[in-house]
Enzyme design. Structure first.
Site, PDB file in Angstrom:
ATOM      1  N   ASN A   9       1.278  -7.173   2.481  1.00  0.00           N
ATOM      2  CA  ASN A   9       1.532  -5.944   1.494  1.00  0.00           C
ATOM      3  C   ASN A   9       2.741  -4.835   2.700  1.00  0.00           C
ATOM      4  O   ASN A   9       1.647  -4.709   3.303  1.00  0.00           O
ATOM      5  CB  ASN A   9       1.054  -5.439   0.522  1.00  0.00           C
ATOM      6  CG  ASN A   9       2.037  -4.488  -0.730  1.00  0.00           C
ATOM      7  OD1 ASN A   9       2.849  -4.004   0.130  1.00  0.00           O
ATOM      8  ND2 ASN A   9       1.264  -4.022  -1.228  1.00  0.00           N
ATOM      9  N   TRP A  10       3.634  -4.968   3.243  1.00  0.00           N
ATOM     10  CA  TRP A  10       4.053  -3.970   4.571  1.00  0.00           C
ATOM     11  C   TRP A  10       4.512  -2.693   3.868  1.00  0.00           C
ATOM     12  O   TRP A  10       4.482  -1.896   4.472  1.00  0.00           O
ATOM     13  CB  TRP A  10       4.809  -4.564   5.342  1.00  0.00           C
ATOM     14  CG  TRP A  10       4.471  -5.422   5.876  1.00  0.00           C
ATOM     15  CD1 TRP A  10       3.653  -6.701   6.198  1.00  0.00           C
ATOM     16  CD2 TRP A  10       6.062  -6.704   6.991  1.00  0.00           C
ATOM     17  NE1 TRP A  10       3.772  -7.724   7.689  1.00  0.00           N
ATOM     18  CE2 TRP A  10       4.608  -7.594   8.093  1.00  0.00           C
ATOM     19  CE3 TRP A  10       7.342  -5.803   7.324  1.00  0.00           C
ATOM     20  CZ2 TRP A  10       5.341  -8.273   8.318  1.00  0.00           C
ATOM     21  CZ3 TRP A  10       7.501  -6.794   8.478  1.00  0.00           C
ATOM     22  CH2 TRP A  10       6.404  -7.688   8.997  1.00  0.00           C
ATOM     23  N   GLU A  90       1.682   2.040  -6.371  1.00  0.00           N
ATOM     24  CA  GLU A  90       1.798   3.021  -6.021  1.00  0.00           C
ATOM     25  C   GLU A  90       3.266   3.050  -7.107  1.00  0.00           C
ATOM     26  O   GLU A  90       3.943   3.911  -7.027  1.00  0.00           O
ATOM     27  CB  GLU A  90       2.291   2.145  -4.343  1.00  0.00           C
ATOM     28  CG  GLU A  90       0.992   3.177  -3.280  1.00  0.00           C
ATOM     29  CD  GLU A  90       0.953   1.979  -2.277  1.00  0.00           C
ATOM     30  OE1 GLU A  90       1.403   1.228  -2.264  1.00  0.00           O
ATOM     31  OE2 GLU A  90      -0.307   1.674  -1.922  1.00  0.00           O
ATOM     32  N   GLY A 219      -2.394  -5.272   2.262  1.00  0.00           N
ATOM     33  CA  GLY A 219      -1.788  -4.335   3.072  1.00  0.00           C
ATOM     34  C   GLY A 219      -1.672  -3.405   4.129  1.00  0.00           C
ATOM     35  O   GLY A 219      -1.207  -3.913   5.468  1.00  0.00           O
ATOM     36  N   GLY A 220      -2.834  -2.471   4.705  1.00  0.00           N
ATOM     37  CA  GLY A 220      -3.025  -2.025   6.140  1.00  0.00           C
ATOM     38  C   GLY A 220      -2.926  -2.818   7.342  1.00  0.00           C
ATOM     39  O   GLY A 220      -2.572  -3.576   8.249  1.00  0.00           O
TER      40      GLY A 220
END
Ligand code: PGA
Length: 235
Positions: A9-10, A90, A219-220
């Site tokens: 998930n960018w 988010e 993610g990160g």
């Protein structure tokens, strides 16, 4: 041992297409899905041989029309997406998406033959987490979705904080999610469940091989090419 599904998930990264293509090179594997911003998807699909791509959101209206700023599931399908992340915390927090909207988006994605990766997770830590998860599941998952979607358990306190949910608790939540889903319908028991929240190359294996998850949502760490490669080699 079965292959885990690994979803990158960018979020709203990176800034430039050149960088996006470079990071995507780490993900040239059949069990990886790259969920990049919409603007990079087509190029990533063209550049990376095995690339499976996914959106990070879609709108619930199925037809084209006056919906400024929105992208339909059918449009995602047309650029080559097989997946879409829906209900990320988010989106729930910043864009105030509610259960009903998420449910409509899941329906739209399925109609476009895209597999929704539906994010659920509590933000209270251990205490009332179960209640939040139940509300999310019963509010947005219809019986007709069972066997067609993937669930991602993403406790909010673990997202982007560097403080992952301990594998023991994550496993308890995974079992709880399964039993909650089974109340909607029998097929709920066999839905794949991913873990997400501060996954890195050191802890990835704990979720896929110890806590029984079917994969991870990263993610990160999915934006750091070398770190992501290490995750792929272990999970
Ligand atoms: P993180 O994000 O890996 O940076 O914690 C996960 C996610 O938000 O999907």
């Amino acid at each position: 041992m079965k292959k885990s599904l690994i979803v990158a998930n960018w979020k709203m990264n990176p800034q430039e297409l050149k960088e996006a293509k470079n990071i995507a090179l780490a993900s040239d594997f059949k069990n990886v899905v790259i969920c990049s911003p919409f603007v990079f998807l087509r190029e990533i699909k063209k550049t990376i041989k095995n690339a499976k791509i996914g959106g990070q959101n879609c709108f619930y209206e199925k037809l084209v029309g006056p919906f400024t700023g929105e992208v339909s599931a059918k449009m995602l399908k047309d650029v080559g997406c097989d997946y879409v992340i829906l209900g990320h915390s988010e989106r729930r927090e910043i864009f105030k998406e509610n259960h009903e909207e998420i449910k409509k988006k899941i329906k739209a994605a399925l109609a476009a033959k895209i597999t929704p990766i539906v994010c659920i997770g509590e933000d209270e830590g251990t205490k009332n987490g179960g209640e939040t998860i139940k509300k999310q599941i019963f509010g947005s998952i219809d019986k007709s979705f069972l066997s067609k979607i993937i669930i991602a358990y993403e406790p909010v306190f673990a997202i982007g904080t560097g403080k992952p949910c301990l594998p023991d608790l994550a496993e308890k939540r995974r079992v709880f999610i399964k039993s909650t889903l089974s109340k909607i319908g029998k097929k709920g028991e066999s839905l794949p469940i991913l873990y997400g929240g501060s996954v890195n190359s050191k802890n990835a294996i704990k979720y896929t091989q110890e806590a029984g998850f079917d994969g991870i949502l990263v993610g990160g760490a999915s934006l750091k090419k070398e770190e992501f490669k290490k995750i792929l080699s272990k999970a």
